[in-house]
Motif scaffolding. Structure first.
Motif, PDB file in Angstrom:
ATOM      1  N   LYS A  43       0.874  -1.168   0.000  1.00 16.55           N
ATOM      2  CA  LYS A  43       0.000   0.000   0.000  1.00 16.55           C
ATOM      3  C   LYS A  43       0.914   1.220   0.000  1.00 16.55           C
ATOM      4  N   ILE A  65      -6.923   5.241  -4.224  1.00 18.38           N
ATOM      5  CA  ILE A  65      -6.509   3.851  -4.392  1.00 18.38           C
ATOM      6  C   ILE A  65      -5.037   3.774  -4.015  1.00 18.38           C
ATOM      7  N   GLN A  70      -6.555  -2.858  -4.286  1.00 18.39           N
ATOM      8  CA  GLN A  70      -7.662  -1.897  -4.261  1.00 18.39           C
ATOM      9  C   GLN A  70      -8.046  -1.483  -5.677  1.00 18.39           C
ATOM     10  N   ASP A  73     -10.192  -4.169  -7.247  1.00 17.91           N
ATOM     11  CA  ASP A  73     -11.562  -4.121  -6.731  1.00 17.91           C
ATOM     12  C   ASP A  73     -12.342  -2.963  -7.358  1.00 17.91           C
TER      13      ASP A  73
END
Length: 169
Positions: A43, A65, A70, A73
């Motif tokens: 991340k 994001i 992420q 998704d």
């Protein structure tokens, strides 16, 4: 032949439905180091996150994001909206948007994945030449599913490379 390449080729033989795996994908899996897989799966900090949009009757909202997971998704939500029957769309529906060319640049510059960024750029080709909403929507619809598939495959490759060291997220 390297071990990841052998495993990928063996999987192709066992499951003919996935035999569409290209030579480029085999090569991509073979050269993915653990260090790069960790970098791709991490991340990122807020200032390096990717900006997408969510539109609804309540207004336009910025979506940040911070990881490839992420992004996958969010891309799924984008793809699902195009698969939705127009007669099922209500006033309360939410529309999602992510500029796919900016997404490819973010993958290269922030996540450091030149291979995935290049694959997405090749899939997209040139930017949509029109500024008409209907043309942009058509362009987006043509590419969103395959871009999401490329991202999902890359995530699988990263997870396979890391094996049990996956506790990154």
């Amino acid at each position: 032949m390297s071990e990841p390449e052998e495993v990928t080729r063996e999987a192709q033989k066992q499951n003919p439905e996935t035999s569409a795996i290209s030579e480029q994908e085999v090569e991509c899996a073979a050269i993915l180091s653990k260090e790069l897989a960790v970098k791709i799966l991490r991340k990122v900090e807020f200032t390096k996150s990717l900006v997408a949009s969510e539109y609804s009757i309540r207004g336009v909202f910025t979506v940040r994001i911070a990881s490839l997971e992420q992004a996958k998704d969010f891309l799924k939500k984008c793809n699902d909206q195009f698969l939705q029957d127009v007669s099922q769309v209500s006033q309360d529906s939410v529309m999602y948007h992510l500029d796919l060319h900016i997404f490819a640049s973010w993958i290269k510059e922030v996540l450091g994945d030149d291979v995935l960024a290049s694959d997405i750029s090749k899939e997209l080709g040139e930017k949509c030449p029109s500024s008409l909403v209907s043309d942009i929507s058509k362009y987006y619809k043509e590419h969103i599913g395959s871009v999401n598939t490329l991202v999902a495959k890359r995530l699988e490759q990263c997870e396979a490379t890391l094996g049990e060291d996956i506790g990154i997220k």
